[in-house]
Write a protein that holds these residues in place. Structure first.
Motif, short mmCIF file in Angstrom:
data_model
loop_
_atom_site.label_atom_id
_atom_site.label_comp_id
_atom_site.label_asym_id
_atom_site.label_seq_id
_atom_site.Cartn_x
_atom_site.Cartn_y
_atom_site.Cartn_z
N MET A 1 0.84 -1.18 0.00
CA MET A 1 0.00 0.00 0.00
C MET A 1 0.88 1.24 0.00
O MET A 1 1.82 1.35 0.79
N GLY A 2 0.52 2.16 -0.84
CA GLY A 2 1.27 3.39 -0.92
C GLY A 2 0.80 4.38 0.12
O GLY A 2 -0.20 4.19 0.82
N PRO A 3 1.51 5.49 0.26
CA PRO A 3 1.14 6.50 1.25
C PRO A 3 -0.23 7.12 0.96
O PRO A 3 -0.96 7.51 1.87
N MET A 4 -0.62 7.21 -0.31
CA MET A 4 -1.92 7.79 -0.66
C MET A 4 -3.05 6.88 -0.18
O MET A 4 -4.04 7.36 0.37
N ALA A 5 -2.91 5.59 -0.36
CA ALA A 5 -3.94 4.64 0.07
C ALA A 5 -4.05 4.62 1.59
O ALA A 5 -5.15 4.52 2.14
N SER A 7 -3.41 7.10 3.58
CA SER A 7 -4.05 8.35 3.97
C SER A 7 -5.56 8.27 3.78
O SER A 7 -6.33 8.72 4.64
N GLN A 8 -6.01 7.70 2.68
CA GLN A 8 -7.44 7.56 2.42
C GLN A 8 -8.08 6.60 3.42
O GLN A 8 -9.19 6.83 3.88
N LEU A 9 -7.38 5.54 3.76
CA LEU A 9 -7.89 4.58 4.74
C LEU A 9 -8.03 5.25 6.11
O LEU A 9 -9.03 5.08 6.80
N ALA A 10 -7.04 6.04 6.50
CA ALA A 10 -7.10 6.73 7.79
C ALA A 10 -8.24 7.74 7.82
O ALA A 10 -8.95 7.87 8.82
N THR A 11 -8.45 8.43 6.72
CA THR A 11 -9.54 9.40 6.64
C THR A 11 -10.89 8.69 6.75
O THR A 11 -11.78 9.13 7.49
N GLY A 12 -11.05 7.60 6.05
CA GLY A 12 -12.30 6.84 6.12
C GLY A 12 -12.59 6.30 7.51
O GLY A 12 -13.72 6.36 8.00
N LEU A 13 -11.56 5.80 8.17
CA LEU A 13 -11.74 5.29 9.53
C LEU A 13 -12.08 6.40 10.51
O LEU A 13 -12.88 6.20 11.43
#
Length: 99
Positions: A1-5, A7-13
């Motif tokens: 997983m890249g840093p962008m993915a 970041s999106q996962l953390a935002t969603g959580l």
């Protein structure tokens, strides 16, 4: 997983955790917007029979109901909940007796 993915996962959580937190606050404090009693006029549906279906011969359809025969409840405004009306009560101190 890249840093962008990540970041999106953390935002969603974090959004999900915030929604759970808000729901728990509303469940604990009903005056925060949770459970209002059902509207007695529409029994919580938010809809009542339209005037055009009450006085017609089994046909209905007007601008208010768009042909459905049901219109928004005038008591609750279509929300289905009875909300308490705010009331302001003013009490004046008694006048001192005049001598």
């Amino acid at each position: 997983m890249g840093p962008m993915a990540l970041s999106q996962l953390a935002t969603g959580l974090s959004v999900l955790a915030g929604a759970v937190l808000v729901k728990s606050v509303i469940d604990q404090n009903p005056m925060a917007g949770g459970s209002f009693p059902r509207c007695p006029t529409c029994n919580g549906t938010g809809l009542v029979s339209c005037f055009c279906s009450r006085w017609s011969d089994n046909d209905f359809g007007c601008r208010t109901c768009s042909g459905s025969g049901r219109m928004l409840c005038s008591s609750c405004g279509g929300t289905g909940t009875g909300r308490p009306l705010p009331a302001r009560i003013t009490v004046r101190p008694p006048s001192p007796p005049s001598s």
